[in-house]
Design an enzyme around this catalytic site. Structure first.
Site, PDB file in Angstrom:
ATOM      1  N   SER A  91      54.826  23.228  43.578  1.00 40.42           N
ATOM      2  CA  SER A  91      55.480  21.774  43.669  1.00 40.42           C
ATOM      3  C   SER A  91      56.791  21.618  42.992  1.00 40.42           C
ATOM      4  CB  SER A  91      54.325  20.918  42.684  1.00 40.42           C
ATOM      5  OG  SER A  91      53.109  21.412  42.692  1.00 40.42           O
TER       6      SER A  91
HETATM    7  N1  SAH Z   1      50.186  25.098  40.945  1.00 45.22           N
HETATM    8  C1  SAH Z   1      50.894  25.958  42.026  1.00 45.22           C
HETATM    9  C2  SAH Z   1      50.953  24.893  43.287  1.00 45.22           C
HETATM   10  C3  SAH Z   1      50.134  25.294  44.442  1.00 45.22           C
HETATM   11  S1  SAH Z   1      49.750  24.269  45.814  1.00 45.22           S
HETATM   12  C4  SAH Z   1      52.183  26.429  41.743  1.00 45.22           C
HETATM   13  O1  SAH Z   1      52.540  26.237  40.713  1.00 45.22           O
HETATM   14  O2  SAH Z   1      52.886  27.184  42.510  1.00 45.22           O
HETATM   15  C5  SAH Z   1      48.055  24.235  45.617  1.00 45.22           C
HETATM   16  C6  SAH Z   1      47.259  25.543  45.584  1.00 45.22           C
HETATM   17  O3  SAH Z   1      45.880  25.368  45.506  1.00 45.22           O
HETATM   18  C7  SAH Z   1      47.243  26.395  46.811  1.00 45.22           C
HETATM   19  O4  SAH Z   1      47.872  27.814  46.632  1.00 45.22           O
HETATM   20  C8  SAH Z   1      45.807  26.220  47.584  1.00 45.22           C
HETATM   21  O5  SAH Z   1      45.711  27.601  48.160  1.00 45.22           O
HETATM   22  C9  SAH Z   1      45.294  26.195  46.308  1.00 45.22           C
HETATM   23  N2  SAH Z   1      43.913  25.745  46.526  1.00 45.22           N
HETATM   24  C10 SAH Z   1      43.244  24.526  47.377  1.00 45.22           C
HETATM   25  N3  SAH Z   1      42.058  24.282  47.248  1.00 45.22           N
HETATM   26  C11 SAH Z   1      41.857  24.948  46.405  1.00 45.22           C
HETATM   27  C12 SAH Z   1      40.310  25.184  45.656  1.00 45.22           C
HETATM   28  N4  SAH Z   1      39.244  24.607  46.211  1.00 45.22           N
HETATM   29  N5  SAH Z   1      40.189  26.219  44.728  1.00 45.22           N
HETATM   30  C13 SAH Z   1      41.384  27.011  44.331  1.00 45.22           C
HETATM   31  N6  SAH Z   1      42.618  26.650  44.771  1.00 45.22           N
HETATM   32  C14 SAH Z   1      42.673  25.747  45.627  1.00 45.22           C
END
Ligand code: SAH
Length: 240
Positions: A91
């Protein structure tokens, strides 16, 4: 004898010079990131109204460039999200800071994050609170984020490869929950695993469209929600 001495002398001189260059080189390569990080905090975060000292300090400490793919280190401190593979993104720095400030993290807190991705948000939280639990659904990202967090020595972060819809019952309840993927509704198990008086921040809305960043608070039996701002997150996926 003279020859040997000269050789030893030149050897020492060359070693000294090389050592000096290496030392200089290390300092030089680390510098741009430090100053880029400082600029990021001042221009993207403080300037937009995030003032919590613990959040600003964490944003100054965590090496964001270690959480993006190697060929994208130049973009690590830009004012936007960066692709991290598998259709996912780390993000925008401001969003990470804002979401962290909103949950009012305290040293003794236990925080759950859904969507580990690169591990960056987990590292920011880990600089502030005692323990962080984070869940990632994509196995490759789970593996790489764990490796990054281990390498950087974040011992207070536990990572799990699972569907975060169900939370992490074993360690519940949590003082705060940070969801970093956009869900169509707030998953009930997450509300259940939130402590009384706890705060959850979650983007809610249709995938691929603009969603609302929502603050969920649990006060006694009551659950309140507050709409904070429009955002755009990658979709919350569901496991099979
Ligand atoms: N917090 C992260 C941003 C990641 S983007 C950072 O600091 O880099 C969102 C992430 O959520 C992705 O990696 C995606 O694979 C994950 N995601 C989506 N649905 C999910 C779920 N149901 N359970 C766990 N992770 C999930």
């Amino acid at each position: 004898m003279f020859r040997i001495r000269t050789t030893i002398k030149s050897f020492l001189i060359v070693t000294f010079l090389l050592g000096g260059f290496t030392f200089y080189g290390i300092n030089k390569t680390d510098d741009p990131f430090k100053s880029k990080r400082e600029r990021m905090v001042r221009l993207q975060i403080e300037a937009r109204g995030v003032f919590d000292k613990s959040v600003l300090s964490a944003m100054r400490i965590v090496p964001r460039h270690k959480f993006v793919p190697k060929n994208r280190t130049d973009e690590a401190y830009d004012d936007g999200p960066v692709p991290i593979g598998y259709g996912q993104t780390i993000s925008q720095p401001f969003i990470v800071a804002y979401m962290t400030e909103i949950i009012q993290p305290k040293k003794k807190h236990k925080v759950l994050e859904i969507g580990t991705g690169s591990g960056y948000q987990a590292a920011i939280l880990a600089e502030i609170v005692d323990s962080v639990f984070t869940i990632e659904i994509i196995t490759e990202l789970y593996n790489s984020s764990r490796e990054t967090l281990d390498k950087l020595g974040y011992k207070n972060v536990s990572v799990k490869n699972a569907d975060g819809y169900y939370g992490w019952e074993k360690y519940a309840p949590f003082d705060a929950i940070v969801v970093t993927a956009a869900a169509e509704f707030v998953p009930p198990p997450l509300i259940k695993q939130l402590k009384e008086g706890g705060k959850m921040i979650i983007p809610v809305g249709s995938p691929f469209l603009v969603q609302s960043l929502i603050l969920v608070e649990k006060k006694g039996d009551k659950v309140t929600t507050k709409n904070l701002m429009p955002v755009r997150f990658v979709p919350f996926r569901r496991g099979e």
